[in-house]
Design a protein around this motif. Structure first.
Motif, PDB file in Angstrom:
ATOM      1  N   ILE A   1      18.700  29.816   3.090  1.00 55.33           N
ATOM      2  CA  ILE A   1      17.684  28.780   3.315  1.00 55.33           C
ATOM      3  C   ILE A   1      17.813  28.196   4.718  1.00 55.33           C
ATOM      4  O   ILE A   1      16.833  28.092   5.460  1.00 55.33           O
ATOM      5  CB  ILE A   1      17.803  27.670   2.251  1.00 55.33           C
TER       6      ILE A   1
ATOM      7  N   HIS B   1      22.777  29.622  -1.940  1.00 57.17           N
ATOM      8  CA  HIS B   1      21.635  30.046  -1.132  1.00 57.17           C
ATOM      9  C   HIS B   1      21.579  29.314   0.217  1.00 57.17           C
ATOM     10  O   HIS B   1      20.575  29.405   0.926  1.00 57.17           O
ATOM     11  CB  HIS B   1      20.325  29.799  -1.899  1.00 57.17           C
TER      12      HIS B   1
ATOM     13  N   THR C   1      15.036  28.860  10.674  1.00 57.13           N
ATOM     14  CA  THR C   1      14.575  27.658   9.994  1.00 57.13           C
ATOM     15  C   THR C   1      15.067  26.401  10.703  1.00 57.13           C
ATOM     16  O   THR C   1      14.328  25.423  10.859  1.00 57.13           O
ATOM     17  CB  THR C   1      15.058  27.651   8.525  1.00 57.13           C
TER      18      THR C   1
ATOM     19  N   VAL D   1      20.594  20.868   0.440  1.00 52.66           N
ATOM     20  CA  VAL D   1      20.709  22.312   0.206  1.00 52.66           C
ATOM     21  C   VAL D   1      22.178  22.701   0.047  1.00 52.66           C
ATOM     22  O   VAL D   1      22.530  23.515  -0.823  1.00 52.66           O
ATOM     23  CB  VAL D   1      20.064  23.098   1.366  1.00 52.66           C
TER      24      VAL D   1
ATOM     25  N   HIS E   1      22.288  23.654  -3.677  1.00 52.42           N
ATOM     26  CA  HIS E   1      22.060  25.105  -3.687  1.00 52.42           C
ATOM     27  C   HIS E   1      23.074  25.793  -2.763  1.00 52.42           C
ATOM     28  O   HIS E   1      22.681  26.461  -1.790  1.00 52.42           O
ATOM     29  CB  HIS E   1      20.631  25.421  -3.237  1.00 52.42           C
TER      30      HIS E   1
END
Length: 309
Positions: free
Chosen positions: A133, A129, A138, A122, A126
């Motif tokens: 995320i 984001h 999470t 991630v 990404h």
């Protein structure tokens, strides 16, 4: 025969070498155990005390260090006591408990390495984001899922062993209650139990490794698209420590599996198990601290505050 206890053969069954080996082995494994506990504990304290390290990556790293401390504490203290007292007996209940905790934190290590690989995926693929995320909720869910999957794995192994009504031998050719050896000691037909055990191991091992391979495949594809060499180096640097730990963990685990499958010597299996259960948790703090500038700075700040206080 029904048993109430097992006999751990330990690292060496040569009576002539025992007077010489026992003191050396006690000092060696006590030193390795203390280095492992202190090294991982230092990482946990550095991460929790330094606001700069309150990120998902270091949150997972501190949990990995906690799992490593628990993993090595399952086997090494018992082994040191057995060597010192010349007693290799372990009760039936103690053996099942040790096996369950060993599998729990061994699987926890594997699950956390997979979660950390996803975190790197991630962060690199990404980045815009990433904070959305990998939010705190999470991250906590990842830790809880890893723990409960590991707990399920360990208890399923426990249930399989509990179904064995008798054992053909009480000697375990290792310094701890190895689940594979316990299954082989069953005097009844253990074919179905072995099949179920292999399926459990395949699931608990295949899923994390699949996640790691998929994450780093995506990371590699993303890095190769970076036009500048400095950008590629920076991206690789963020994954270097984790990749080293992954290679060490799965490399030694694979070595133990292959040695037990190919080698006919129980002594060689024990040597491979020592590397997997003792050496690997000890090296993890060195890999992260030596390759990570943020960890080194946080450790020095923590030690400086502790000494000045």
């Amino acid at each position: 025969m029904d048993v109430s206890e097992f006999f751990l053969l330990g690292l060496s069954d040569d009576a002539e070498l025992q007077p010489l080996l026992c003191p050396l082995l006690c000092v060696l494994f006590l030193s390795m155990y203390l280095v492992t506990v202190l090294g991982n504990l230092l990482i946990i304290l550095a991460v929790t005390s330094d606001p700069h390290l309150h990120t998902p990556m270091y949150f997972f790293l501190s949990n990995l260090s906690l799992a490593d401390i628990s993993f090595i504490s399952t086997t090494v203290p018992k082994m040191i006591v057995d060597i010192q007292t010349h007693s290799r007996v372990i009760s039936y209940g103690g053996c099942l408990t040790q096996m369950s905790i060993f599998i729990l934190f061994g699987c926890m290590d594997s699950m956390l390495l997979s979660v950390m690989a996803y975190d790197r995926f991630v962060a690199i693929c990404h980045p815009l984001h990433y904070t959305i995320i990998m939010n705190p909720r999470t991250c906590c869910i990842f830790i809880l899922v890893s723990f409960f999957v590991s707990l399920l794995d360990s208890q399923m192994h426990n249930v399989i062993v509990l179904q064995l009504t008798c054992f053909k031998d009480i000697e375990i050719s290792s310094f701890f209650c190895d689940p594979s050896q316990l299954l082989n000691l069953g005097c009844s037909d253990t074919f179905m139990n072995n099949i179920v055990s292999y399926i459990i191991v395949a699931i608990s091992g295949f899923l994390p490794t699949s996640g790691i391979f998929f994450s780093y495949y995506k990371v590699l594809v993303s890095i190769l698209r970076v036009p500048s060499s400095s950008g590629m180096y920076k991206a690789f640097a963020t994954c270097g420590s984790h990749l080293a730990v992954v290679c060490l963990f799965y490399g030694t685990a694979l070595g133990v599996y292959l040695s037990s499958a190919i080698s006919l010597s129980p002594r060689k299996d024990v040597a491979a198990s020592v590397v997997y259960t003792v050496v690997t948790p000890m090296l993890n703090p060195f890999i992260y601290s030596l390759r990570n500038k943020d960890i080194k700075k946080a450790m020095w700040r923590f030690l400086s505050r502790t000494i000045s206080a």
